[in-house]
Design a protein around this motif. Structure first.
Motif, PDB file in Angstrom:
ATOM      1  N   THR A  99      19.943  15.490  47.137  1.00  0.00           N
ATOM      2  CA  THR A  99      20.399  16.481  48.111  1.00  0.00           C
ATOM      3  C   THR A  99      19.759  16.236  49.467  1.00  0.00           C
ATOM      4  O   THR A  99      18.585  15.894  49.565  1.00  0.00           O
ATOM      5  CB  THR A  99      20.017  17.907  47.629  1.00  0.00           C
ATOM      6  N   ASP A 100      20.522  16.399  50.536  1.00  0.00           N
ATOM      7  CA  ASP A 100      19.966  16.375  51.892  1.00  0.00           C
ATOM      8  C   ASP A 100      19.174  17.657  52.122  1.00  0.00           C
ATOM      9  O   ASP A 100      19.722  18.766  52.005  1.00  0.00           O
ATOM     10  CB  ASP A 100      21.086  16.275  52.926  1.00  0.00           C
ATOM     11  N   VAL A 101      17.903  17.507  52.454  1.00  0.00           N
ATOM     12  CA  VAL A 101      17.032  18.667  52.671  1.00  0.00           C
ATOM     13  C   VAL A 101      16.268  18.466  53.972  1.00  0.00           C
ATOM     14  O   VAL A 101      15.649  17.419  54.187  1.00  0.00           O
ATOM     15  CB  VAL A 101      16.037  18.845  51.501  1.00  0.00           C
ATOM     16  N   ASP A 102      16.298  19.480  54.821  1.00  0.00           N
ATOM     17  CA  ASP A 102      15.471  19.463  56.030  1.00  0.00           C
ATOM     18  C   ASP A 102      14.134  20.156  55.791  1.00  0.00           C
ATOM     19  O   ASP A 102      13.094  19.678  56.240  1.00  0.00           O
ATOM     20  CB  ASP A 102      16.192  20.169  57.191  1.00  0.00           C
ATOM     21  N   GLU A 103      14.192  21.276  55.061  1.00  0.00           N
ATOM     22  CA  GLU A 103      12.978  22.072  54.910  1.00  0.00           C
ATOM     23  C   GLU A 103      12.991  22.815  53.580  1.00  0.00           C
ATOM     24  O   GLU A 103      14.030  23.333  53.147  1.00  0.00           O
ATOM     25  CB  GLU A 103      12.882  23.082  56.064  1.00  0.00           C
ATOM     26  N   LEU A 104      11.845  22.848  52.953  1.00  0.00           N
ATOM     27  CA  LEU A 104      11.645  23.637  51.751  1.00  0.00           C
ATOM     28  C   LEU A 104      10.711  24.788  52.099  1.00  0.00           C
ATOM     29  O   LEU A 104       9.663  24.577  52.729  1.00  0.00           O
ATOM     30  CB  LEU A 104      11.039  22.792  50.630  1.00  0.00           C
ATOM     31  N   VAL A 105      11.075  26.013  51.699  1.00  0.00           N
ATOM     32  CA  VAL A 105      10.290  27.208  52.021  1.00  0.00           C
ATOM     33  C   VAL A 105       9.833  27.869  50.725  1.00  0.00           C
ATOM     34  O   VAL A 105      10.653  28.150  49.844  1.00  0.00           O
ATOM     35  CB  VAL A 105      11.108  28.199  52.866  1.00  0.00           C
ATOM     36  N   GLU A 109      13.136  28.290  48.595  1.00  0.00           N
ATOM     37  CA  GLU A 109      14.420  28.087  49.252  1.00  0.00           C
ATOM     38  C   GLU A 109      14.466  26.698  49.874  1.00  0.00           C
ATOM     39  O   GLU A 109      13.426  26.088  50.140  1.00  0.00           O
ATOM     40  CB  GLU A 109      14.633  29.126  50.355  1.00  0.00           C
ATOM     41  N   GLY A 110      15.673  26.223  50.134  1.00  0.00           N
ATOM     42  CA  GLY A 110      15.855  24.969  50.837  1.00  0.00           C
ATOM     43  C   GLY A 110      16.897  25.112  51.927  1.00  0.00           C
ATOM     44  O   GLY A 110      17.837  25.913  51.788  1.00  0.00           O
ATOM     45  N   PHE A 111      16.742  24.329  52.989  1.00  0.00           N
ATOM     46  CA  PHE A 111      17.669  24.429  54.119  1.00  0.00           C
ATOM     47  C   PHE A 111      18.066  23.036  54.604  1.00  0.00           C
ATOM     48  O   PHE A 111      17.259  22.098  54.554  1.00  0.00           O
ATOM     49  CB  PHE A 111      17.024  25.204  55.280  1.00  0.00           C
ATOM     50  N   TYR A 112      19.296  22.944  55.060  1.00  0.00           N
ATOM     51  CA  TYR A 112      19.798  21.709  55.657  1.00  0.00           C
ATOM     52  C   TYR A 112      20.726  22.098  56.809  1.00  0.00           C
ATOM     53  O   TYR A 112      21.647  22.917  56.629  1.00  0.00           O
ATOM     54  CB  TYR A 112      20.549  20.866  54.637  1.00  0.00           C
ATOM     55  N   ASN A 113      20.476  21.539  57.986  1.00  0.00           N
ATOM     56  CA  ASN A 113      21.237  21.873  59.191  1.00  0.00           C
ATOM     57  C   ASN A 113      21.254  23.377  59.436  1.00  0.00           C
ATOM     58  O   ASN A 113      22.274  23.957  59.841  1.00  0.00           O
ATOM     59  CB  ASN A 113      22.670  21.341  59.100  1.00  0.00           C
ATOM     60  N   GLY A 114      20.123  24.010  59.129  1.00  0.00           N
ATOM     61  CA  GLY A 114      19.989  25.439  59.381  1.00  0.00           C
ATOM     62  C   GLY A 114      20.648  26.345  58.360  1.00  0.00           C
ATOM     63  O   GLY A 114      20.575  27.574  58.481  1.00  0.00           O
ATOM     64  N   LYS A 115      21.286  25.773  57.372  1.00  0.00           N
ATOM     65  CA  LYS A 115      21.984  26.574  56.364  1.00  0.00           C
ATOM     66  C   LYS A 115      21.254  26.494  55.026  1.00  0.00           C
ATOM     67  O   LYS A 115      20.731  25.432  54.665  1.00  0.00           O
ATOM     68  CB  LYS A 115      23.424  26.090  56.202  1.00  0.00           C
ATOM     69  N   PRO A 116      21.228  27.619  54.270  1.00  0.00           N
ATOM     70  CA  PRO A 116      20.553  27.602  52.966  1.00  0.00           C
ATOM     71  C   PRO A 116      21.305  26.728  51.959  1.00  0.00           C
ATOM     72  O   PRO A 116      22.540  26.694  51.956  1.00  0.00           O
ATOM     73  CB  PRO A 116      20.562  29.070  52.534  1.00  0.00           C
TER      74      PRO A 116
END
Length: 581
Positions: free
Chosen positions: A364-370, A434-441
């Motif tokens: 999965t493409d992931v930008d950020e994990l929270v 949670e995870g986010f990619y391009n600002g979307k969950p």
């Protein structure tokens, strides 16, 4: 009861339970647990109900609503058989061990006996039943009928008094037989094994014939004159209710091999270079959820309203939710639930400190994990505003380390395609990830987490074994049992596979993998683990390599072997429906 020998299922130890002195029924054995490790629960219950047959038999406890929908007819069948023979089950006779095996019992009177046998070995066992005084049948000139009623039902035949008949008990199974000189009242098929699915007043009788795929059986129906209509697999059939023999062919291709058989021994080999990846394949395939959660996923969704309501009531009760024993609580958008290592009874269930692992289900493409932590106490052993590390991978082989800052709201910068994450150290109390990619969950529908298995840096493989084979055919519902015979230490040996060069882990094991339990903690064993790998049709004719890895340098004298088994014996079914007159 937790297995103390290798076996193709979790209930082998339960099938070794003995008898009370002199078969005194005014005792109680707590019955059969139907909450965890559910496979072959019916073998366990048959022995409780008809072998020991104590005052409360048949007795179950736990969560019977965790059974599969197709297993409830068997549960009802066992209870109804016991009810129908209750008056004569109070009298029992222990059969000679040298002929009938350990703890074999015949219950009943001079006209009807119910015999329980068992087989706690890896190979089928033949027993010779003497249809006469030896089992408690009174002398008669009548035909003596022998009918198997578990694991499947089967009219073995009618015989002369004192005739000796061979029966087979499959590996690590129990068996129940009825010997009768009087008329047998239940619906009876001649010519094929079967299971009585439904036999209640006001409804049609449902029977499932059971046979090897591609095989043909010539069947007939006892007391056919009681029925006015019949259907076989939904097609009307008049011949069977006219007393005629009917040929039926079971679906599927014929099997060339037994569904249960030994496949291979292992050779000791140098520790593989990818031992850590093999270890990770299995701990990512497994879980640390409550045992009841494992049973829920084993059985699947139900279509029975009462079962659905019971499951909802159990899993949604505050007591269960608040114990943090199900990883789904990390992905439910609820900061009042969580998933954390259980410390019940002040017992640390973690293996060598444990490690938080997260599987996104696919690359999965992931930008950020929270990661959400409720407070600083829950953040321990991490400290706020200190740097820490997470590791990410797409394949369990190549790992990259990412730095993040610890706090009650942890934000881990990923900015790449990943599937797997692991943490050598992690907060003790996590409530949401949670995870986010391009600002979307990101969708978390297939996300999974575990927290009790050791980090690979704390698992040094000291010895290894390997075997390679090909399965030319795979029967329905088949799985591999990798038996580690001998002492290996608690959590001292793991296994994994490469199938067509792909890493495949073992999602189940006896004794059970560590679990954040709902009730008491998992039993621990230091010997004779058996790991289970489900087999898919696509594995046919593919190269299968199994690796065994030992981690306890004081306990490496084990002998691994691998067998293939099937929960259904590879059998297929044909449904018969009968309408009584």
């Amino acid at each position: 009861m937790t297995n103390n020998t290798t076996a193709p299922h979790h209930r082998a130890a339960a099938l070794t339970r003995g008898l009370v002195p002199d078969l005194q029924r005014l005792t109680e054995d707590h019955g059969v647990c139907i909450s965890s490790c559910l496979d072959y629960w019916d073998d366990d219950l048959v022995l409780q109900a008809f072998n020991r047959s104590l005052i409360l038999a048949p007795e179950i406890y736990g969560n019977p609503w965790l059974l599969r929908d197709d297993e409830f007819p068997k549960l009802a069948r066992i209870y109804n058989l016991h009810k129908n023979h209750n008056d004569i089950l109070v009298e029992g006779k222990i059969l000679p061990e040298e002929k009938y095996g350990a703890n074999a019992v015949a219950r009943g009177n001079g006209k009807t006996r119910l015999i329980t046998l068992r087989n706690n070995s890896w190979l089928p066992v033949d027993y010779q039943i003497v249809l006469g005084e030896e089992i408690g049948i009174s002398k008669t000139k009548n035909n003596v009928q022998l009918i198997q009623v578990h694991p499947d039902e089967d009219f073995i035949g009618g015989f002369k008094y004192n005739e000796v008949v061979n029966v087979v008990v499959e590996p690590f199974r129990s068996a129940l037989f009825i010997v009768a000189t009087e008329k047998y009242d239940d619906p009876l098929i001649v010519g094929s094994a079967f299971n009585l699915v439904r036999n209640v007043s006001g409804k049609t009788v449902l029977i499932d014939l059971v046979g090897n795929p591609g095989s043909t059986a010539n069947i007939s129906l006892e007391d056919y004159e009681k029925y006015k209509t019949a259907k076989i697999n939904g097609v009307e059939n008049l011949e069977i209710i006219e007393g005629k023999s009917v040929a039926v062919t079971f679906p599927g291709a014929k099997l060339d091999f037994f569904a249960h058989r030994k496949i291979a021994d292992f050779d000791e080999t140098p520790v593989p270079d990818d031992a850590d990846a093999l270890y990770e394949a299995t701990v990512f395939a497994a879980d640390n959820n409550a045992l009841e959660v494992r049973s829920f996923f084993r059985s699947g969704e139900s279509s029975i309203p009462a079962v659905i309501n019971a499951r909802d009531a159990f899993f949604n009760q505050k007591t269960f939710v608040n114990r943090g024993v199900w990883d789904k609580n990390l992905f439910d958008d609820n900061l009042n639930t969580g998933f954390w290592p259980s410390k019940k009874y002040d017992i640390d269930l973690r293996v060598k400190g444990g490690a938080l692992r997260l599987d996104l289900g696919e690359i999965t493409d992931v930008d950020e994990l929270v990661i959400h932590i409720p407070d600083y106490f829950s953040l321990h052993p991490l400290l706020p505003q200190e740097g820490n590390y997470a590791e990410v991978s797409t394949d369990l082989i190549n790992w990259e380390t990412i730095t993040y800052m610890a706090d009650t709201l942890i934000k881990i910068p990923i900015h790449k395609r990943i599937r797997y994450l692991r943490f050598k150290y992690q907060p003790q109390h996590i409530v949401e990830i949670e995870g986010f990619y391009n600002g979307k969950p990101l969708s978390r529908e297939n996300w999974r987490a575990s927290n009790l298995f050791a980090h690979p840096s704390r698992m040094e493989c000291v010895k290894s074994w390997n075997t390679t084979f090909v399965l030319p055919e795979i029967a329905n519902n088949s799985y591999l049992s990798v038996a580690l015979n001998g002492k290996h230490g608690v959590e001292g040996a793991y296994i994994a596979a490469k199938i067509d060069d792909k890493l495949i882990g073992a999602p189940d094991r006896a004794a059970s993998y560590p679990s954040n339990t709902w009730e008491f903690v998992n039993a621990e064993r230091d010997a004779n683990y058996t790991y289970y790998i489900p087999l898919k049709d696509e594995y046919t004719d593919k190269k299968i390599e199994i690796f065994v890895m030992a981690y306890d340098k004081e306990n490496t004298n084990i002998k691994p072997e691998v067998c293939v088994s099937s929960f259904t014996g590879g059998k297929e079914k044909i449904r018969i429906e009968l309408q009584a007159k």
